[in-house]
Design a protein around this motif. Structure first.
Motif, PDB file in Angstrom:
ATOM      1  N   SER A  16     -35.629  51.704  -0.891  1.00  0.00           N
ATOM      2  CA  SER A  16     -34.430  52.174  -0.186  1.00  0.00           C
ATOM      3  C   SER A  16     -34.574  53.615   0.284  1.00  0.00           C
ATOM      4  CB  SER A  16     -33.208  52.052  -1.098  1.00  0.00           C
ATOM      5  OG  SER A  16     -33.235  53.030  -2.133  1.00  0.00           O
ATOM      6  N   ARG A  17     -35.522  54.336  -0.266  1.00  0.00           N
ATOM      7  CA  ARG A  17     -35.690  55.745   0.099  1.00  0.00           C
ATOM      8  C   ARG A  17     -36.518  55.929   1.366  1.00  0.00           C
ATOM      9  NH1 ARG A  17     -36.628  57.069  -6.239  1.00  0.00           N
ATOM     10  NH2 ARG A  17     -34.450  57.425  -6.781  1.00  0.00           N
ATOM     11  N   ARG A  18     -37.035  54.847   1.901  1.00  0.00           N
ATOM     12  CA  ARG A  18     -37.746  54.945   3.167  1.00  0.00           C
ATOM     13  C   ARG A  18     -36.758  55.264   4.288  1.00  0.00           C
ATOM     14  NH1 ARG A  18     -41.569  49.509   2.800  1.00  0.00           N
ATOM     15  NH2 ARG A  18     -42.955  50.251   1.112  1.00  0.00           N
ATOM     16  N   PRO A  19     -37.168  56.067   5.262  1.00  0.00           N
ATOM     17  CA  PRO A  19     -36.237  56.463   6.332  1.00  0.00           C
ATOM     18  C   PRO A  19     -35.623  55.294   7.084  1.00  0.00           C
ATOM     19  CG  PRO A  19     -38.219  57.820   6.373  1.00  0.00           C
ATOM     20  CD  PRO A  19     -38.480  56.727   5.384  1.00  0.00           C
ATOM     21  N   THR A  20     -36.376  54.211   7.249  1.00  0.00           N
ATOM     22  CA  THR A  20     -35.887  53.086   8.043  1.00  0.00           C
ATOM     23  C   THR A  20     -35.419  51.924   7.165  1.00  0.00           C
ATOM     24  OG1 THR A  20     -38.139  52.202   8.225  1.00  0.00           O
ATOM     25  CG2 THR A  20     -37.389  53.694   9.975  1.00  0.00           C
ATOM     26  N   ALA A  21     -35.149  52.182   5.895  1.00  0.00           N
ATOM     27  CA  ALA A  21     -34.805  51.106   4.972  1.00  0.00           C
ATOM     28  C   ALA A  21     -33.504  50.419   5.370  1.00  0.00           C
ATOM     29  CB  ALA A  21     -34.686  51.658   3.559  1.00  0.00           C
ATOM     30  N   ASP A  22     -33.512  49.104   5.263  1.00  0.00           N
ATOM     31  CA  ASP A  22     -32.315  48.286   5.512  1.00  0.00           C
ATOM     32  C   ASP A  22     -32.050  47.499   4.226  1.00  0.00           C
ATOM     33  OD1 ASP A  22     -30.439  46.761   7.550  1.00  0.00           O
ATOM     34  OD2 ASP A  22     -31.485  45.242   6.355  1.00  0.00           O
ATOM     35  N   TRP A  23     -30.797  47.539   3.733  1.00  0.00           N
ATOM     36  CA  TRP A  23     -30.507  46.956   2.418  1.00  0.00           C
ATOM     37  C   TRP A  23     -30.751  45.446   2.407  1.00  0.00           C
ATOM     38  CZ3 TRP A  23     -30.751  49.568  -1.717  1.00  0.00           C
ATOM     39  CH2 TRP A  23     -30.336  50.903  -1.764  1.00  0.00           C
ATOM     40  N   ALA A  24     -30.479  44.762   3.493  1.00  0.00           N
ATOM     41  CA  ALA A  24     -30.726  43.325   3.538  1.00  0.00           C
ATOM     42  C   ALA A  24     -32.220  43.035   3.406  1.00  0.00           C
ATOM     43  CB  ALA A  24     -30.171  42.731   4.828  1.00  0.00           C
ATOM     44  N   ASP A  25     -33.043  43.832   4.087  1.00  0.00           N
ATOM     45  CA  ASP A  25     -34.496  43.659   3.994  1.00  0.00           C
ATOM     46  C   ASP A  25     -34.995  43.999   2.596  1.00  0.00           C
ATOM     47  OD1 ASP A  25     -34.550  42.918   6.644  1.00  0.00           O
ATOM     48  OD2 ASP A  25     -35.130  44.918   7.369  1.00  0.00           O
ATOM     49  N   VAL A  26     -34.441  45.060   2.003  1.00  0.00           N
ATOM     50  CA  VAL A  26     -34.835  45.440   0.649  1.00  0.00           C
ATOM     51  C   VAL A  26     -34.506  44.321  -0.331  1.00  0.00           C
ATOM     52  CG1 VAL A  26     -34.335  47.007  -1.269  1.00  0.00           C
ATOM     53  CG2 VAL A  26     -34.651  47.922   1.036  1.00  0.00           C
ATOM     54  N   ALA A  27     -33.310  43.730  -0.196  1.00  0.00           N
ATOM     55  CA  ALA A  27     -32.905  42.636  -1.082  1.00  0.00           C
ATOM     56  C   ALA A  27     -33.868  41.465  -0.983  1.00  0.00           C
ATOM     57  CB  ALA A  27     -31.482  42.196  -0.752  1.00  0.00           C
TER      58      ALA A  27
END
Length: 276
Positions: A236-247
């Motif tokens: 999640s700490r990546r600049p382009t992080a998206d919570w749906a993608d992280v999940a």
């Protein structure tokens, strides 16, 4: 071994210069047992607050000054004061407060390393802080005195590292089955099915949970949850992080599942945590 100064990034710059923190990565003989050794000293009056999210670190804190106030999953109160202690794994946030007079060395163990060092089932430390004297007796009191009398942080780190290494010389090795199961969960990012691990070992699931809890303090399912959570936190700490993608990447059923886990393990929603 050099000592590295760690500069903590704080939003409130008014606390800059009011504490010092130093860190050493120990030698190869402690690999897999100790991740790092830290020194912490507050240098000015103040009220410091910190929240630590669920992790796989088992800290041993040896204090030579004022105690910390620590609450598991809640703000600490006046009865929650701890000086020298070890803390078992806790699947939730830990609230820590200090008041300008703390000074300590902290040895951070892996769960399996802590089991070898303390020579007891880690389930005895789960969700709790246990004072140093109850864990190490006269050895612990002598260690605290030596660390308190040492002239500088380098000497303190040398003493702590040597003490851990000496205890490990007569420690029982981690059973190969548990070491394999633990490594499997870590390497998979917490996504390996527990039933498949038990099947590979030829154990019942209950037998695996019992043995795993003795070795780490928590069952393999809880450990997997903490591993997934910390991986999601890093992504999640990546600049382009998206919570749906992280999940999806971390193996959560959906984004709502991730949010529920963050509430339990961090005490906050992902959005609130990101804003912090």
């Amino acid at each position: 071994m050099p000592v590295e100064m760690q500069h903590r990034k704080e939003r409130d710059q008014s606390i800059a210069g009011r504490f010092e923190m130093l860190r050493r990565v120990p030698g190869a003989e402690l690999a897999g047992v100790v991740t790092d050794i830290c020194g912490y000293r507050e240098t000015a009056p103040g009220h410091f607050r910190n929240v630590e999210y669920a992790s796989l670190t088992v800290p041993l804190v040896i204090s030579f000054a004022e105690p910390f106030a620590i609450g598991l999953g809640r703000a600490p109160d006046d009865n929650d004061r701890f000086a020298s202690f070890a803390a078992g794994l806790f699947a939730g946030p830990v609230m820590i407060e200090s008041f300008g007079g703390a000074c300590c060395v902290q040895v951070n163990f892996t769960p399996l390393g802590a089991c070898r060092f303390f020579r007891l089932p880690m389930s005895e430390l789960t969700d709790s802080m246990v004072v140093l004297d109850d864990l190490l007796g006269a050895e612990g009191a002598a260690l605290r005195e030596r660390l308190g009398n040492a002239p500088d942080w380098t000497a303190r780190f040398d003493i702590a590292e040597a003490f851990v290494a000496a205890r490990l010389e007569s420690a029982i090795e981690t059973p190969l089955e548990i070491a394999w199961a633990y490594d499997r969960i870590i390497a998979s990012g917490g996504r390996t099915r527990i039933a498949s691990i038990a099947e590979r070992l030829g154990w019942s699931r209950k037998h695996l949970v019992d043995k795993f809890s003795d070795a780490t303090g928590i069952g393999p399912k809880t450990l997997s949850r903490i591993v997934r959570f910390n991986r999601a936190l890093r992504l999640s700490r990546r600049p382009t992080a998206d919570w749906a993608d992280v999940a999806a990447d971390c193996g959560y059923a959906d984004q709502a599942h991730l949010v529920r886990e963050f509430r339990v393990l961090a005490g906050e929603t992902p959005t609130a945590l990101s804003a912090r």
